[in-house]
Design a protein around this motif. Structure first.
Motif, PDB file in Angstrom:
ATOM      1  N   GLU A  77      13.131  -8.789   2.558  1.00 56.58           N
ATOM      2  CA  GLU A  77      12.550  -7.445   2.485  1.00 56.58           C
ATOM      3  C   GLU A  77      11.128  -7.460   3.015  1.00 56.58           C
ATOM      4  N   ARG A  79       7.807  -4.458   3.479  1.00 58.40           N
ATOM      5  CA  ARG A  79       7.375  -3.111   3.123  1.00 58.40           C
ATOM      6  C   ARG A  79       6.142  -2.748   3.934  1.00 58.40           C
ATOM      7  N   GLY A  80       6.043  -1.445   4.205  1.00 60.91           N
ATOM      8  CA  GLY A  80       4.903  -0.945   4.948  1.00 60.91           C
ATOM      9  C   GLY A  80       5.126  -1.034   6.443  1.00 60.91           C
ATOM     10  N   GLU A  81       4.408  -0.204   7.145  1.00 62.75           N
ATOM     11  CA  GLU A  81       4.470  -0.221   8.604  1.00 62.75           C
ATOM     12  C   GLU A  81       3.746  -1.461   9.123  1.00 62.75           C
ATOM     13  N   HIS A 102       4.206  -6.815   8.761  1.00 54.58           N
ATOM     14  CA  HIS A 102       4.309  -5.914   7.612  1.00 54.58           C
ATOM     15  C   HIS A 102       3.336  -6.393   6.536  1.00 54.58           C
ATOM     16  N   TRP A 104       3.645  -6.464   3.314  1.00 54.64           N
ATOM     17  CA  TRP A 104       4.291  -7.090   2.157  1.00 54.64           C
ATOM     18  C   TRP A 104       5.622  -7.674   2.606  1.00 54.64           C
ATOM     19  N   ARG A 106       9.152 -10.400   1.299  1.00 58.31           N
ATOM     20  CA  ARG A 106       9.861 -11.241   0.331  1.00 58.31           C
ATOM     21  C   ARG A 106      10.837 -12.146   1.083  1.00 58.31           C
ATOM     22  N   GLU A 120       7.193 -13.890  -2.610  1.00 57.56           N
ATOM     23  CA  GLU A 120       6.827 -12.557  -2.156  1.00 57.56           C
ATOM     24  C   GLU A 120       5.332 -12.376  -2.294  1.00 57.56           C
ATOM     25  N   GLU A 122       1.626 -10.041  -0.560  1.00 54.00           N
ATOM     26  CA  GLU A 122       0.969  -9.267   0.480  1.00 54.00           C
ATOM     27  C   GLU A 122      -0.102 -10.134   1.113  1.00 54.00           C
TER      28      GLU A 122
END
Length: 163
Positions: A77, A79-81, A102, A104, A106, A120, A122
């Motif tokens: 996974e 997240r974020g652009e 990205h 973030w 995982r 995981e 950021e």
């Protein structure tokens, strides 16, 4: 075990998709120890097995003093652009460019005992997880650069003393 020599841009092992690890044996335990020994050196956030010449799906990491490894990692996974993030690579020494990552990520995989591993985070952790799984898919961060930056980076590679 040993700190292993890092393979450099142009080595075919860096462009090949790594094979999954089917069985955990003494060879895999030795590979993990070499990955851990190699990533412990200052300035290293991660080392993928292809970077030490082994075409298997494994990497080690050294983020904020936490050192570990994962076998058969999957980028499960993000997240974020994607945003441009300053990035370098041990296999492309001396270069530093903004790659799209990205914020973030995982990764899931297993440890030497077959237990599930979930990594995981950021920032640098997210960047390292994406960077190292790219290595296992035969991709260097140079492929994630904007076209003009990639052209400049390739010129820098050709002009470098190590190439």
């Amino acid at each position: 075990m040993a700190v292993r020599t890092i393979r450099l841009f142009g080595d075919p092992v860096l462009r090949a998709v790594s094979a999954p690890i089917d069985a955990i044996d003494d060879g895999i335990r030795s590979l993990v120890q070499d990955l851990l020994d190699t990533v412990e050196l200052p300035g290293r956030a991660g080392v993928a097995a292809p970077q030490i010449g082994v075409g298997l799906r494994a990497f080690s990491y050294n983020i904020d003093g936490e050192i570990g490894y994962v076998l058969n990692p999957v980028l499960a996974e993000v997240r974020g652009e994607p945003v441009p993030v300053g990035e370098g690579c041990l296999s492309v020494p001396g270069l530093w460019h903004d790659a799209l990552r990205h914020p973030w990520a995982r990764v899931t995989g297993v440890d030497l005992d077959g237990n599930e591993v979930v990594l995981e985070g950021e920032g640098l952790m997210a960047q390292a997880l994406q960077h190292e799984t790219d290595h296992l898919d035969g991709m260097l961060y140079l492929s994630r650069l904007a076209p003009d930056d990639r052209k400049r980076a390739m010129r820098e590679v050709r002009e470098s003393a190590w190439f």
